[in-house]
Design an enzyme around this catalytic site. Structure first.
Site, PDB file in Angstrom:
ATOM      1  N   ARG A  63      -9.610   0.727  -4.214  1.00 50.79           N
ATOM      2  CA  ARG A  63      -9.084  -0.617  -4.006  1.00 50.79           C
ATOM      3  C   ARG A  63      -7.801  -0.545  -3.180  1.00 50.79           C
ATOM      4  O   ARG A  63      -6.854   0.147  -3.553  1.00 50.79           O
ATOM      5  CB  ARG A  63      -8.811  -1.295  -5.351  1.00 50.79           C
ATOM      6  CG  ARG A  63     -10.074  -1.619  -6.126  1.00 50.79           C
ATOM      7  CD  ARG A  63      -9.756  -2.203  -7.486  1.00 50.79           C
ATOM      8  NE  ARG A  63      -9.140  -1.207  -8.366  1.00 50.79           N
ATOM      9  CZ  ARG A  63      -8.816  -1.426  -9.636  1.00 50.79           C
ATOM     10  NH1 ARG A  63      -9.019  -2.609 -10.177  1.00 50.79           N
ATOM     11  NH2 ARG A  63      -8.274  -0.475 -10.362  1.00 50.79           N
ATOM     12  N   ASP A  65      -4.454  -2.335  -1.232  1.00 49.71           N
ATOM     13  CA  ASP A  65      -3.518  -3.424  -1.448  1.00 49.71           C
ATOM     14  C   ASP A  65      -3.517  -4.390  -0.267  1.00 49.71           C
ATOM     15  O   ASP A  65      -4.084  -4.114   0.793  1.00 49.71           O
ATOM     16  CB  ASP A  65      -2.101  -2.872  -1.639  1.00 49.71           C
ATOM     17  CG  ASP A  65      -1.925  -2.114  -2.937  1.00 49.71           C
ATOM     18  OD1 ASP A  65      -2.653  -2.413  -3.907  1.00 49.71           O
ATOM     19  OD2 ASP A  65      -1.055  -1.219  -2.992  1.00 49.71           O
ATOM     20  N   ARG A 210       2.068   5.578   0.154  1.00 52.12           N
ATOM     21  CA  ARG A 210       3.186   4.803   0.695  1.00 52.12           C
ATOM     22  C   ARG A 210       4.524   5.333   0.181  1.00 52.12           C
ATOM     23  O   ARG A 210       5.529   5.316   0.906  1.00 52.12           O
ATOM     24  CB  ARG A 210       3.021   3.326   0.353  1.00 52.12           C
ATOM     25  CG  ARG A 210       1.868   2.672   1.102  1.00 52.12           C
ATOM     26  CD  ARG A 210       1.538   1.297   0.554  1.00 52.12           C
ATOM     27  NE  ARG A 210       2.696   0.406   0.589  1.00 52.12           N
ATOM     28  CZ  ARG A 210       2.745  -0.769  -0.026  1.00 52.12           C
ATOM     29  NH1 ARG A 210       1.703  -1.184  -0.748  1.00 52.12           N
ATOM     30  NH2 ARG A 210       3.824  -1.521   0.063  1.00 52.12           N
TER      31      ARG A 210
END
Length: 283
Positions: A63, A65, A210
């Site tokens: 999944r 973002d 990230r």
């Protein structure tokens, strides 16, 4: 390995179907279905439902973002509808917006699961490093006007490779049961003004890529020492970590599966199955 490109001779597929999907995540509130928000999953399910003439629920490998892109997302769904690979691909694409596209469709065994059957995932993070912002890379790469020292970033990144507790690099809201992951490779390449960070692991925690990118950028511009990555691993404390890098530089580029599932050998985005040991080309 076999491939199910749109040119594959017609053969009706029903049961459990796997798809490879690419998308520009800039216009969406992430992958997962949400009330009152536009998501990639919602768009894909609606398009597949039109082709199948029945409701379709898809399950993805990872999944993403809001704002995150994918060149090698893999999904599966179950259906009673019988359609050829060409029909699944072209029919679905004709019902999708231009920023989402299906690359291939293939029947898979009933025990295949896009998420739980995966043995590895691959990501890239793209940084535009130059004095001025870019109109062309807007939403596709993260811009910094600061000079980044690639040698410092490579040395610091190398300390993360291996099996570690990545608590300091996970989101505070991460729901993974264990913070331990095996980072199989971390490559940094510069091509002109672009720096590309490529990573492969047995799995990634929420915001892990990230957060790694944010730490390496801080080290590259001299705000933090090279040893900071090792210090963060030892601390196992997200509060001590760096700023989470923006989402629009991140791409899910590929997913690994056991050979028994016989998925196409060339994953979307030009990556060979099993990752990119030679370093990433320009996206």
């Amino acid at each position: 390995m076999t491939s199910a490109e749109p040119s594959t001779p017609a053969r009706a597929l029903a049961g459990r179907i796997a798809l490879a999907v690419e998308y520009d995540g800039g216009a969406y509130s992430g992958w997962q279905l949400q009330h009152h928000a536009d998501t990639v999953q919602a768009r894909l399910e609606a398009a597949l439902g039109r082709v199948a003439a029945e409701p379709v629920r898809v399950h993805c490998a990872g999944r993403t973002d809001a704002g995150v892109h994918a060149a090698g997302q893999v999904v599966h769904f179950d259906t009673r509808a019988e359609r050829s690979p060409r029909s699944w691909v072209l029919g679905t694409n004709s019902n999708l917006p231009d920023d989402i596209a299906v690359r291939w469709a293939q029947a898979v065994a009933p025990d295949f699961h896009a998420r739980f059957s995966a043995t590895g995932r691959h990501y890239r993070y793209v940084i535009l490093c130059r004095p001025t912002r870019s109109a062309l890379w807007r939403g596709r790469a993260v811009w910094t006007h600061k000079t980044l020292d690639l040698a410092r970033m490579r040395t610091a990144g190398g300390l993360l490779v291996g099996r570690h507790d990545f608590t300091s690099f996970r989101a505070l809201a991460c729901q993974a049961k264990s913070p331990v992951r095996t980072l199989r490779y971390l490559h940094l390449e510069r091509q002109g003004d672009l720096i590309t960070l490529a990573l492969g692991a047995d799995g990634f925690l929420h915001h892990m890529v990230r957060n790694i990118a944010g730490v390496l950028m801080a080290i590259g511009n001299g705000e933090a020492p090279v040893a900071w990555t090792a210090e963060l691993l030892a601390a196992r404390n997200r509060a001590l970590g760096g700023v989470t890098a923006p989402p629009h530089g991140l791409y899910l580029t590929g997913v690994d599966y056991p050979a028994d599932f016989d998925l196409p050998g060339d994953l979307p985005g030009g990556l060979p199955a099993g990752g990119d040991a030679a370093g990433p080309p320009v996206l």
